[in-house]
Motif scaffolding. Structure first.
Motif, PDB file in Angstrom:
ATOM      1  N   ARG A   1       0.836  -1.221   0.000  1.00 22.08           N
ATOM      2  CA  ARG A   1       0.000   0.000   0.000  1.00 22.08           C
ATOM      3  C   ARG A   1       0.861   1.258   0.000  1.00 22.08           C
ATOM      4  O   ARG A   1       0.585   2.209  -0.720  1.00 22.08           O
ATOM      5  CB  ARG A   1      -0.927   0.008   1.208  1.00 22.08           C
ATOM      6  N   ILE A   2       1.905   1.259   0.819  1.00 17.03           N
ATOM      7  CA  ILE A   2       2.804   2.423   0.888  1.00 17.03           C
ATOM      8  C   ILE A   2       3.477   2.639  -0.464  1.00 17.03           C
ATOM      9  O   ILE A   2       3.506   3.755  -0.984  1.00 17.03           O
ATOM     10  CB  ILE A   2       3.846   2.245   2.017  1.00 17.03           C
TER      11      ILE A   2
ATOM     12  N   LYS B   1       2.111   6.668  -7.020  1.00 14.84           N
ATOM     13  CA  LYS B   1       1.042   7.449  -7.655  1.00 14.84           C
ATOM     14  C   LYS B   1       1.231   8.943  -7.502  1.00 14.84           C
ATOM     15  O   LYS B   1       0.583   9.722  -8.172  1.00 14.84           O
ATOM     16  CB  LYS B   1      -0.309   7.049  -7.083  1.00 14.84           C
ATOM     17  N   ARG B   2       2.101   9.383  -6.621  1.00 12.91           N
ATOM     18  CA  ARG B   2       2.288  10.828  -6.387  1.00 12.91           C
ATOM     19  C   ARG B   2       2.857  11.527  -7.587  1.00 12.91           C
ATOM     20  O   ARG B   2       3.541  11.120  -8.383  1.00 12.91           O
ATOM     21  CB  ARG B   2       3.200  11.066  -5.198  1.00 12.91           C
TER      22      ARG B   2
ATOM     23  N   HIS C   1       2.517   1.643  -3.410  1.00 13.47           N
ATOM     24  CA  HIS C   1       1.508   2.037  -4.398  1.00 13.47           C
ATOM     25  C   HIS C   1       1.193   3.529  -4.282  1.00 13.47           C
ATOM     26  O   HIS C   1       1.120   4.241  -5.277  1.00 13.47           O
ATOM     27  CB  HIS C   1       0.242   1.196  -4.200  1.00 13.47           C
ATOM     28  N   ARG C   2       1.039   4.009  -3.058  1.00 12.22           N
ATOM     29  CA  ARG C   2       0.762   5.446  -2.852  1.00 12.22           C
ATOM     30  C   ARG C   2       1.923   6.322  -3.284  1.00 12.22           C
ATOM     31  O   ARG C   2       1.742   7.369  -3.903  1.00 12.22           O
ATOM     32  CB  ARG C   2       0.408   5.702  -1.393  1.00 12.22           C
TER      33      ARG C   2
END
Length: 179
Positions: free
Chosen positions: A171-172, A178-179, A174-175
């Motif tokens: 999750r980290i 995406k930034r 992936h985030r």
């Protein structure tokens, strides 16, 4: 850089959806052809498979471009199965057969060279040097931001498939991507 190598490993890059090479890949191909014409190695191994979204493999596109740049067909040995950098090196190593510790010249983008050398040395047990294609800053901005994340992923063993990413880590990552 005037040493001879067993092979020049030309690392691929995702193609455009129509199967054409992106400008960054073209710069890598041109750099590999220069190294070949300088006599640094008798062989170029373009590394890169086909993705579901493209009609051809990265290796096939690089081969055609190398031929257009005067590299003879007999000097090109395509590795068209890999999808990630670790696989590029492992598959290329197998192609080099019985050479005890092959000496290879890696050709990739400047921002990708550090991780490529790290992977080459530790995943494929080849001796390596690098010859980077200089990528214009405006073309590599996003890649430069993501490269440290890919390096961490490799160091933790998640790119090799040996370990499964923990959900929180996934999750980290992936985030951050995406930034």
């Amino acid at each position: 850089m005037h040493r001879r190598y067993d092979a020049i490993l030309l690392l691929g890059l995702k193609l455009n959806e129509d199967g054409s090479s992106r400008h960054e890949l073209t710069l890598r191909i041109e750099r590999a052809a220069q190294c070949y014409h300088q006599g640094l190695s008798p062989v170029i191994i373009p590394c890169g498979g086909q993705t579901p979204s493209t009609p051809v493999s990265e290796a096939a596109v690089m081969r055609d471009a190398l031929l257009a740049l005067g590299v003879p067909d007999t000097a090109i040995r395509c590795e068209a199965q890999s999808r990630i950098t670790v696989e590029n090196f492992c598959n290329a190593r197998r192609m080099l057969g019985d050479i005890r510790r092959p000496r290879v010249l890696i050709v990739t983008s400047d921002y990708h060279m550090l991780r490529s050398k790290l992977i080459c040395r530790f995943s494929s047990h080849m001796r390596c040097a690098g010859c980077a294609a200089r990528i214009p800053a405006d073309e590599k901005r996003e890649a430069v931001r993501l490269e440290p994340l890919h390096t961490i992923d490799y160091i933790l063993g998640y790119q090799s498939g040996r370990f499964k990413r923990p959900k929180l880590y996934s999750r980290i990552m992936h985030r951050l991507m995406k930034r």
